[in-house]
Design a protein around this motif. Structure first.
Motif, short mmCIF file in Angstrom:
data_model
loop_
_atom_site.label_atom_id
_atom_site.label_comp_id
_atom_site.label_asym_id
_atom_site.label_seq_id
_atom_site.Cartn_x
_atom_site.Cartn_y
_atom_site.Cartn_z
N THR A 109 0.84 -1.19 0.00
CA THR A 109 0.00 0.00 0.00
C THR A 109 0.87 1.25 0.00
OG1 THR A 109 -1.65 -1.20 1.30
CG2 THR A 109 -1.88 1.18 1.21
N LEU A 110 0.45 2.25 -0.74
CA LEU A 110 1.12 3.55 -0.81
C LEU A 110 0.17 4.60 -0.27
CD1 LEU A 110 3.45 5.37 -2.07
CD2 LEU A 110 1.93 5.57 -4.03
N GLU A 111 0.70 5.53 0.53
CA GLU A 111 -0.13 6.59 1.08
C GLU A 111 0.59 7.93 1.03
OE1 GLU A 111 -2.50 7.78 5.19
OE2 GLU A 111 -1.05 6.16 5.23
N LEU A 112 -0.12 8.96 0.58
CA LEU A 112 0.35 10.33 0.64
C LEU A 112 -0.17 10.92 1.94
CD1 LEU A 112 1.55 12.99 -0.49
CD2 LEU A 112 -0.63 13.34 -1.64
N ASP A 113 0.74 11.42 2.79
CA ASP A 113 0.35 12.01 4.06
C ASP A 113 -0.24 13.40 3.81
OD1 ASP A 113 0.05 13.07 6.58
OD2 ASP A 113 2.09 12.64 7.23
N ARG A 114 -1.55 13.49 3.80
CA ARG A 114 -2.23 14.76 3.51
C ARG A 114 -2.28 15.69 4.72
NH1 ARG A 114 -5.02 14.83 -1.33
NH2 ARG A 114 -4.86 12.90 -2.49
N THR A 115 -1.78 15.24 5.88
CA THR A 115 -1.77 16.10 7.06
C THR A 115 -0.41 16.77 7.27
OG1 THR A 115 -1.10 14.30 8.55
CG2 THR A 115 -3.47 14.62 8.20
N SER A 116 0.58 16.42 6.46
CA SER A 116 1.92 16.98 6.61
C SER A 116 1.95 18.46 6.25
CB SER A 116 2.91 16.21 5.73
OG SER A 116 4.16 16.86 5.72
N ASP A 117 2.62 19.25 7.06
CA ASP A 117 2.79 20.68 6.76
C ASP A 117 3.86 20.91 5.70
OD1 ASP A 117 0.85 21.48 8.58
OD2 ASP A 117 2.28 21.54 10.24
N TYR A 118 4.53 19.86 5.26
CA TYR A 118 5.66 20.00 4.33
C TYR A 118 5.34 19.55 2.93
CZ TYR A 118 7.89 20.54 8.80
OH TYR A 118 8.21 20.97 10.05
N GLY A 119 4.06 19.44 2.58
CA GLY A 119 3.75 18.99 1.23
C GLY A 119 2.29 19.11 0.87
N TYR A 120 1.97 18.54 -0.29
CA TYR A 120 0.63 18.58 -0.85
C TYR A 120 -0.34 17.92 0.14
CZ TYR A 120 -3.18 18.17 -4.14
OH TYR A 120 -4.39 18.29 -4.75
N PRO A 121 -1.52 18.42 0.33
CA PRO A 121 -2.19 19.57 -0.28
C PRO A 121 -2.01 20.87 0.50
CG PRO A 121 -3.81 18.31 0.94
CD PRO A 121 -2.48 17.60 1.09
N ARG A 122 -1.31 20.80 1.62
CA ARG A 122 -1.20 21.99 2.48
C ARG A 122 -0.29 23.08 1.91
NH1 ARG A 122 -1.86 20.75 8.72
NH2 ARG A 122 -3.68 19.41 8.53
N THR A 123 0.77 22.70 1.24
CA THR A 123 1.69 23.70 0.71
C THR A 123 2.34 23.21 -0.58
OG1 THR A 123 3.59 25.09 1.24
CG2 THR A 123 3.65 22.87 2.10
N CYS A 124 2.61 24.14 -1.49
CA CYS A 124 3.29 23.84 -2.74
C CYS A 124 3.84 25.15 -3.30
CB CYS A 124 2.37 23.17 -3.75
SG CYS A 124 0.92 24.14 -4.19
N GLU A 125 4.47 25.06 -4.44
CA GLU A 125 5.05 26.24 -5.08
C GLU A 125 4.33 26.48 -6.41
OE1 GLU A 125 9.01 26.63 -7.55
OE2 GLU A 125 9.45 26.33 -5.43
#
Length: 149
Positions: A109-125
């Motif tokens: 299983t692969l999971e994107l941590d959507r609660t992280s302050d260091y990445g998507y969806p919370r922040t990006c460029e």
């Protein structure tokens, strides 16, 4: 044994290429979306613990340059095996970047941590400036089951 490992790696690579949606073509992507393709495999001739690799391709189908960061983890039978931060900046429109990571064991299983302050969806460029929350849509493609979509 060596021939068996090489044959198994060939099966994994041919399976990767035969998966639906792999690799994603520009004609299939929606305008304004970023596609992250994540492929787990074992390098030919190596044991699973020594040859485990994760290939990540980030493709920008938005009309502006973007920077993508995402904290990912893989699990095997419910136990976390790997975690890493995929980070790239200034991907031009219709551009792509590739990253290759080592892994402990192939996950299921692969999971994107959507609660992280260091990445998507919370922040990006976007256009060289940090933006919160990210304004683009993300589509994930993988040969592992994706959780939390």
């Amino acid at each position: 044994m060596r021939r068996l490992v090489f044959a198994a790696a060939g099966v994994v690579l041919s399976t990767l290429l035969a998966l639906p949606g792999a690799p994603v073509l520009a004609a299939e992507a929606d305008e304004g979306e970023v596609v992250v393709s994540t492929w787990a495999f074992v390098s030919p001739g190596l044991s699973e613990k020594r040859g485990c690799r994760i290939r990540v391709v980030v493709e920008n189908f938005t009309p502006v340059s973007i920077g993508f960061s995402g904290k990912y983890r893989t699990t095997l039978k419910g136990t976390e095996k790997d975690a890493w931060l995929v980070n790239s900046s200034r991907i031009p429109p219709k551009g792509r970047v590739e990253r290759l990571y080592s892994c402990v064991l192939l996950g299921d299983t692969l999971e994107l941590d959507r609660t992280s302050d260091y990445g998507y969806p919370r922040t990006c460029e976007v256009r060289g400036e940090n933006t919160s929350p990210c304004p683009f849509k993300l589509r994930q493609v993988s040969n592992l089951a994706i959780s939390g979509q």
